[in-house]
Write a protein that holds these residues in place. Structure first.
Motif, mmCIF file in Angstrom:
data_model
loop_
_atom_site.group_PDB
_atom_site.id
_atom_site.type_symbol
_atom_site.label_atom_id
_atom_site.label_comp_id
_atom_site.label_asym_id
_atom_site.label_seq_id
_atom_site.Cartn_x
_atom_site.Cartn_y
_atom_site.Cartn_z
ATOM 1 N N VAL A 1 0.740 -1.463 0.140
ATOM 2 C CA VAL A 1 -0.213 -0.031 0.026
ATOM 3 C C VAL A 1 0.969 1.128 -0.196
ATOM 4 O O VAL A 1 1.916 1.115 -0.032
ATOM 5 N N THR A 2 0.233 2.335 -0.229
ATOM 6 C CA THR A 2 0.980 3.653 0.183
ATOM 7 C C THR A 2 0.612 4.205 1.533
ATOM 8 O O THR A 2 -0.615 4.443 1.778
ATOM 9 N N ALA A 3 1.596 4.673 2.531
ATOM 10 C CA ALA A 3 1.298 5.170 3.590
ATOM 11 C C ALA A 3 0.674 6.627 3.431
ATOM 12 O O ALA A 3 0.743 7.106 2.290
ATOM 13 N N SER A 4 0.122 7.596 4.342
ATOM 14 C CA SER A 4 -0.221 8.475 4.053
ATOM 15 C C SER A 4 0.668 9.575 3.944
ATOM 16 O O SER A 4 0.067 10.664 3.227
ATOM 17 N N ASP A 5 2.005 9.595 4.059
ATOM 18 C CA ASP A 5 2.899 10.374 3.779
ATOM 19 C C ASP A 5 3.404 10.325 2.108
ATOM 20 O O ASP A 5 4.411 10.621 1.932
ATOM 21 N N GLY A 6 3.012 9.150 1.686
ATOM 22 C CA GLY A 6 3.400 8.903 0.356
ATOM 23 C C GLY A 6 4.472 7.695 0.204
ATOM 24 O O GLY A 6 4.871 7.410 -0.822
ATOM 25 N N ALA B 1 -8.007 -2.212 8.124
ATOM 26 C CA ALA B 1 -6.700 -1.831 8.139
ATOM 27 C C ALA B 1 -6.380 -0.706 7.654
ATOM 28 O O ALA B 1 -5.749 0.274 7.995
ATOM 29 N N LEU B 2 -6.922 -0.478 6.405
ATOM 30 C CA LEU B 2 -6.751 0.869 5.525
ATOM 31 C C LEU B 2 -7.109 2.142 6.277
ATOM 32 O O LEU B 2 -6.652 3.172 6.352
ATOM 33 N N GLU B 3 -8.362 1.980 6.902
ATOM 34 C CA GLU B 3 -9.124 3.017 7.408
ATOM 35 C C GLU B 3 -8.051 3.353 8.882
ATOM 36 O O GLU B 3 -8.145 4.735 9.390
ATOM 37 N N ALA B 4 -7.601 2.233 9.351
ATOM 38 C CA ALA B 4 -7.195 2.406 10.668
ATOM 39 C C ALA B 4 -5.752 3.183 10.614
ATOM 40 O O ALA B 4 -5.194 3.796 11.529
ATOM 41 N N THR B 5 -5.165 2.768 9.530
ATOM 42 C CA THR B 5 -3.702 3.280 9.224
ATOM 43 C C THR B 5 -3.658 4.608 8.568
ATOM 44 O O THR B 5 -2.439 5.094 8.203
ATOM 45 N N GLY B 6 -4.493 4.966 7.807
ATOM 46 C CA GLY B 6 -4.553 5.989 6.814
ATOM 47 C C GLY B 6 -3.742 5.536 5.497
ATOM 48 O O GLY B 6 -3.411 6.348 4.795
ATOM 49 N N ALA B 7 -3.515 4.385 5.311
ATOM 50 C CA ALA B 7 -2.946 3.890 3.925
ATOM 51 C C ALA B 7 -4.173 3.643 2.950
ATOM 52 O O ALA B 7 -5.040 3.725 3.304
ATOM 53 N N SER B 8 -3.507 3.721 1.627
ATOM 54 C CA SER B 8 -4.293 3.585 0.523
ATOM 55 C C SER B 8 -3.632 2.801 -0.411
ATOM 56 O O SER B 8 -2.394 2.372 -0.488
ATOM 57 N N THR C 1 -1.451 -2.865 15.692
ATOM 58 C CA THR C 1 -2.637 -2.989 16.792
ATOM 59 C C THR C 1 -3.021 -4.289 16.922
ATOM 60 O O THR C 1 -3.051 -5.152 16.038
ATOM 61 N N PHE C 2 -2.635 -4.926 18.266
ATOM 62 C CA PHE C 2 -2.962 -6.290 18.554
ATOM 63 C C PHE C 2 -3.040 -6.250 20.265
ATOM 64 O O PHE C 2 -1.726 -5.790 21.020
ATOM 65 N N PRO C 3 -3.901 -6.700 21.089
ATOM 66 C CA PRO C 3 -5.221 -7.019 20.686
ATOM 67 C C PRO C 3 -6.265 -6.107 20.079
ATOM 68 O O PRO C 3 -5.773 -4.951 19.954
ATOM 69 N N GLY C 4 -7.521 -6.313 20.154
ATOM 70 C CA GLY C 4 -8.468 -5.224 19.912
ATOM 71 C C GLY C 4 -8.708 -5.585 18.267
ATOM 72 O O GLY C 4 -9.592 -6.175 17.924
ATOM 73 N N SER C 5 -7.841 -5.177 17.394
ATOM 74 C CA SER C 5 -7.728 -5.521 16.232
ATOM 75 C C SER C 5 -6.302 -6.313 15.915
ATOM 76 O O SER C 5 -5.672 -6.585 16.873
ATOM 77 N N ASP C 6 -6.042 -6.689 14.709
ATOM 78 C CA ASP C 6 -4.969 -7.432 14.386
ATOM 79 C C ASP C 6 -4.437 -6.813 12.876
ATOM 80 O O ASP C 6 -4.542 -7.576 11.906
ATOM 81 N N LEU C 7 -3.733 -5.671 13.081
ATOM 82 C CA LEU C 7 -3.219 -5.192 11.817
ATOM 83 C C LEU C 7 -2.013 -4.095 12.151
ATOM 84 O O LEU C 7 -1.605 -3.890 13.340
ATOM 85 N N ALA C 8 -1.085 -4.275 11.140
ATOM 86 C CA ALA C 8 0.029 -3.489 11.217
ATOM 87 C C ALA C 8 0.374 -2.915 9.621
ATOM 88 O O ALA C 8 0.118 -3.480 8.854
ATOM 89 N N LEU C 9 0.939 -1.578 9.798
ATOM 90 C CA LEU C 9 1.435 -0.828 8.622
ATOM 91 C C LEU C 9 3.121 -0.928 8.885
ATOM 92 O O LEU C 9 3.533 -0.433 9.685
ATOM 93 N N VAL C 10 3.823 -1.569 7.881
ATOM 94 C CA VAL C 10 5.099 -1.439 7.875
ATOM 95 C C VAL C 10 5.644 -0.793 6.524
ATOM 96 O O VAL C 10 5.217 -0.969 5.477
ATOM 97 N N THR C 11 6.486 0.352 6.713
ATOM 98 C CA THR C 11 7.166 1.066 5.668
ATOM 99 C C THR C 11 8.458 0.585 5.009
ATOM 100 O O THR C 11 9.276 0.267 6.019
#
Length: 419
Positions: free
Chosen positions: A202-207, A368-375, A240-250
């Motif tokens: 994906v692309t992070a919110s900063d590009g 996951a996209l909504e939570a991290t701001g990625a697209s 984020t874990f627990p609660g959700s199970d998602l990560a954004l790695v740049t």
């Protein structure tokens, strides 16, 4: 030796309109016919699963409290909509929209209330629950560790909800996160080497170029490599874990190319066109470096899973997609996708294996996209990844070492445990 970028063959996702995948030769679904019992005289529209998901979303908004869930009848290629009570206007509107209709006894509100009761009275390690629109009930599952007083407590809670509201079943396996991975990624921790799977680029919110994976992988280590003994190539931005199970790695190298493909092994790849909502009854595919390519069916949405935590407590994750697609340790974070190129989920955990089967849960990509701001950033297709078709490919075939990685033991889970 340190690598500067993940190769182009990595599992990936990118921007672009939804188009026909054209890779059916390597994805041959064994779809399970849904039970519908639709009591309508009109002829429902023939729909693809992705189109059925869109119709379901529109009808949910239009029908309000009368809408009690929906599912995709893959045999008939139609959307089946549950209407609570005897709202004749809602039935007519759903039929006119092209859906098959079932009139059911449990409203969405009543089913959510039952789930809240389970959360309050039965948050027990090794349990899960999700609404099954095909039965119009909450299906509660207990793994093999739920015994004695805990089993009695769970039985009593389900009985209290009533047989028309909830059902209870046993799983032969144990609910666990599946860390150890489309393509494998690795990290070093105090407990040893952790192995997970790259999900979708994906692309992070900063590009910046980035990828999504499981949160229980992201919280276990800050830096990740594309080989077991290689240097770091990517750094966790959010997890984020627990609660959700998602990560954004740049990616550490901003020039990293991220093609919109999922590596399905043997030099083959499938193009991904964008995020897709899961639909109960739809056929989906999962890729992981431990077990390769497998397919199955979405069996529940908004699932809650209570994993056993390291300290003997409960790590509860909510909002998951439940499926009967198998997975094993090493597949965490890997991609769940549709035949027409929709990115659906990230492998979280479950029970069983690819010999006995079992339940597997996935973090929705849309969440996951909504939570991290990625697209799905524009231009990621520029890597030029191609789709390849096979005349002899088989869905569900084990393809260990997908994407050029060797299959190996399940190292640690995303939190340092071994399985």
């Amino acid at each position: 030796m340190s690598h500067k970028r993940i190769p182009k063959r990595r599992a990936a996702i990118a921007a672009g309109g939804v188009v026909a995948l054209g890779a059916a030769a390597i994805l041959l679904p064994n779809a399970n016919a849904s039970q519908d019992g639709a009591a309508d005289d009109a002829t429902p529209r023939t729909l693809k699963a992705a189109d059925a998901s869109g119709l379901s979303t529109r009808l949910a908004a239009a029908l309000g409290d009368s809408f009690a869930g929906s599912y995709y009848d893959s045999a008939g290629q139609r959307l089946v909509v549950n209407i609570a009570g005897s709202d004749a206007d809602a039935v007519l509107r759903a039929r006119k929209a092209g859906a098959a209709v079932r009139q059911v006894g449990n409203s969405t509100g009543a089913l959510k209330s039952a789930a809240r009761t389970l959360k309050t009275e039965a948050t027990i390690p090794g349990t899960s629950w999700a609404v099954d629109p095909r039965t119009n009930k909450v299906v509660v599952t207990a793994d093999s560790t739920v015994t004695g007083a805990q089993w009695s407590r769970l039985q009593a809670t389900v009985r209290g909800l009533g047989s028309g509201m909830a059902t209870l079943k046993k799983s032969a396996g144990t609910f666990k996160t599946f860390a150890a991975g489309g393509d494998a990624i690795f990290a070093r921790t105090q407990g040893g080497t952790v192995r997970c799977s790259l999900g979708f680029n994906v692309t992070a919110s900063d590009g910046s170029p980035a990828f999504l994976t499981a949160g229980h992988c992201g919280v276990s280590a800050a830096q990740w490599s594309d080989s077991q003994n290689g240097g770091p190539v990517a750094t966790v931005d959010q997890a984020t874990f627990p609660g959700s199970d998602l990560a954004l790695v740049t990616y550490d190298d901003p020039a990293t190319q991220a093609p919109s493909t999922v590596d399905v092994g043997n030099g083959q790849s499938v193009r991904i066109n964008g995020a897709a909502e899961a639909t109960v009854g739809a056929t989906v595919f999962r890729m992981g470096s431990t077990t390769g390519l497998h397919n199955g069916t979405v069996t529940g949405l908004d699932a809650t899973v209570n994993f056993q935590s390291d300290n003997g407590g409960v790590d509860t994750v909510t909002g998951l997609i439940q499926t009967n697609v198998c997975a094993e340790p090493g597949d965490s974070g890997g991609p769940l996708f549709t035949q027409d190129g929709g990115a659906v989920g990230l492998t979280s955990g479950g029970s069983g294996d690819c010999t006995r089967g079992g339940e597997t849960f996935f973090q929705p990509v849309t969440t996951a996209l909504e939570a991290t701001g990625a697209s799905f950033g524009a231009g990621t297709d520029a890597a030029g990844a191609t789709e390849q078709q096979s005349d002899t490919g088989q869905s569900g075939a084990q393809q260990s070492g997908a994407g050029g990685h060797h299959s190996g033991p399940a190292y640690g889970s995303g939190r340092g445990r071994t399985h």
